[in-house]
Design an enzyme around this catalytic site. Structure first.
Site, mmCIF file in Angstrom:
data_model
loop_
_atom_site.group_PDB
_atom_site.id
_atom_site.type_symbol
_atom_site.label_atom_id
_atom_site.label_comp_id
_atom_site.label_asym_id
_atom_site.label_seq_id
_atom_site.Cartn_x
_atom_site.Cartn_y
_atom_site.Cartn_z
ATOM 1 C CD GLU A 1 61.317 17.348 -26.550
ATOM 2 O OE1 GLU A 1 60.525 17.385 -25.595
ATOM 3 O OE2 GLU A 1 61.160 16.570 -27.513
ATOM 4 C CG ASP B 1 57.114 20.355 -27.465
ATOM 5 O OD1 ASP B 1 56.636 19.895 -28.522
ATOM 6 O OD2 ASP B 1 58.114 19.850 -26.914
ATOM 7 C CG HIS C 1 61.661 19.637 -29.822
ATOM 8 N ND1 HIS C 1 61.506 18.621 -30.742
ATOM 9 C CD2 HIS C 1 60.549 19.595 -29.058
ATOM 10 C CE1 HIS C 1 60.362 18.000 -30.523
ATOM 11 N NE2 HIS C 1 59.751 18.569 -29.515
ATOM 12 C CG HIS D 1 55.726 11.005 -30.605
ATOM 13 N ND1 HIS D 1 56.696 10.534 -29.747
ATOM 14 C CD2 HIS D 1 55.824 12.352 -30.551
ATOM 15 C CE1 HIS D 1 57.337 11.554 -29.208
ATOM 16 N NE2 HIS D 1 56.820 12.670 -29.661
HETATM 17 CO CO CO Z 1 57.650 14.634 -29.152
HETATM 18 ZN ZN ZN Z 2 57.921 17.899 -28.759
#
Ligand code: CO
Ligand code: ZN
Length: 342
Positions: free
Chosen positions: A193, A216, A62, A302
């Site tokens: 995503e 990912d 993504h 994140h």
């Molecule tokens: Co993520």
């Molecule tokens: Zn991701």
């Protein structure tokens, strides 16, 4: 490869605004594929053709990153916001954010706030002198992302949006190195995503692949007092068994593990307790698409400073390249569920 990681991670691309990232990837991948197109939601699809009888394989990484969206401008020109994807509220204070036009702001929270999880008590200061001044500079509905520079630590690198620009880098590298493949490989750089695997599903519907592999990031269990997870930075790419969105199809998982063993390539088996990937959307498309995931172990996920080990990145490129060099039509023909070996 580090130069490409820097360029892609520093690009602006919150969910729904992936155009800048798509342009960079298109420029990079076009010389190495037969066809590049964009689907109706904005996902970039680069196709490397194999033989007519070859398997159709969809790879997905993504392009979008987590971010914030402005919901309200208060009487003194401070901006209230909501999240775009999984933003961890207690970590936000002091973080700089970047808007599409290059404007920068800093996040703080109300001083009488007792709940660090409450995003309603937080605000962005863009240095506006009044509400009117702020309204000249931003609008309700403007998006922002974390603002952080790429840092090269040698074997390891830090950047914002490693999730999932590092997956995009891996796929570009695979497209460059994959010289001849009997398979028809669809490199799909998906949108949205982080807000619920929204871009991968229509792409998978259009392509109708024989099987899918998402590329990912995943968490690690190697930091102080970390959650128990058998994944460490630098121990190789991971082959997913399960996450919150998918149970990897045994055929795809075995194809990946067998290939890693043949290459003598270190790999780790991954169970990610929460969170998902585009494989979650791909495998439930149409009549079902057997799907798996290759992940890059990533620390501080994140956050504005996500860390990967370049050896794991290189390992993922080698694993996927070798996998796609195989004649995967055999995998498709094996309809019997009791024969899981490749
Ligand atoms: Co993520
Ligand atoms: Zn991701």
């Amino acid at each position: 490869m580090k130069e490409l990681i820097k360029r892609l991670t520093e690009a602006y691309g919150p969910s729904g605004s992936e155009e800048d990232v798509a342009t960079l990837i298109r420029d990079e991948i076009t010389p190495y594929v037969d066809e590049v197109r964009t689907d109706k939601l904005g996902s970039l699809i680069a196709v490397k053709k194999g033989s007519n009888s070859g398997a159709k394989v969809m790879l997905a990484a993504h392009m979008d990153e987590i971010g914030l969206i402005i919901t309200y401008i208060d009487k003194d020109g401070f901006l209230r916001f909501s999240s775009v994807g999984g933003v961890f509220t207690p970590r936000l204070t002091g973080i700089r954010v970047l808007f599409a036009d290059g404007k920068i702001g800093v996040i703080n929270m109300e001083s009488r706030n007792s709940n660090i999880n409450d995003m309603n008590k937080m605000f962005i200061d863009i240095g506006a002198t009044s509400k009117e001044d702020a309204e000249q500079k931003v609008s309700i509905g403007d998006f922002a992302v974390f603002r952080q520079d790429f840092v090269d630590l040698g074997q390891r690198v830090i950047a914002k949006a490693m999730d999932d620009r590092i997956g995009c880098v891996v796929m570009i590298e695979v497209a460059k190195r994959l010289k001849s493949s009997p398979n028809n490989v669809y490199f799909v750089f998906t949108v949205q995503e982080e807000v619920g695997l929204r871009g991968a599903r229509p792409s998978a519907y259009t392509i109708d692949p024989d099987f899918g592999i998402a590329v990912d990031v995943t968490s690690t269990g190697d930091m102080p007092e970390a959650m128990t997870m058998a994944v460490s930075l630098g121990q190789g790419p991971t082959i997913k068994v399960k996450d919150g969105s998918v149970i990897a199809h045994p055929k795809v998982r075995n194809l990946l593990t067998e290939t890693a063993k043949e290459l003598n390539l270190p790999y780790q088996l991954e169970i990610l307790v929460s969170g998902g990937t585009d494989a979650g959307a791909i495998h439930t498309t149409r009549e079902g698409v057997p799907s798996g995931v290759v992940s890059i172990p990533t620390r501080h996920l994140h956050s504005p400073s996500e860390m990967v080990d370049v050896n794991d990145v290189e390992g993922a490129v080698q694993l996927l390249t070798a996998t796609l060099e195989k004649d995967c039509s055999r995998l498709v023909e094996q309809k019997a569920m009791d024969d899981l070996s490749f």
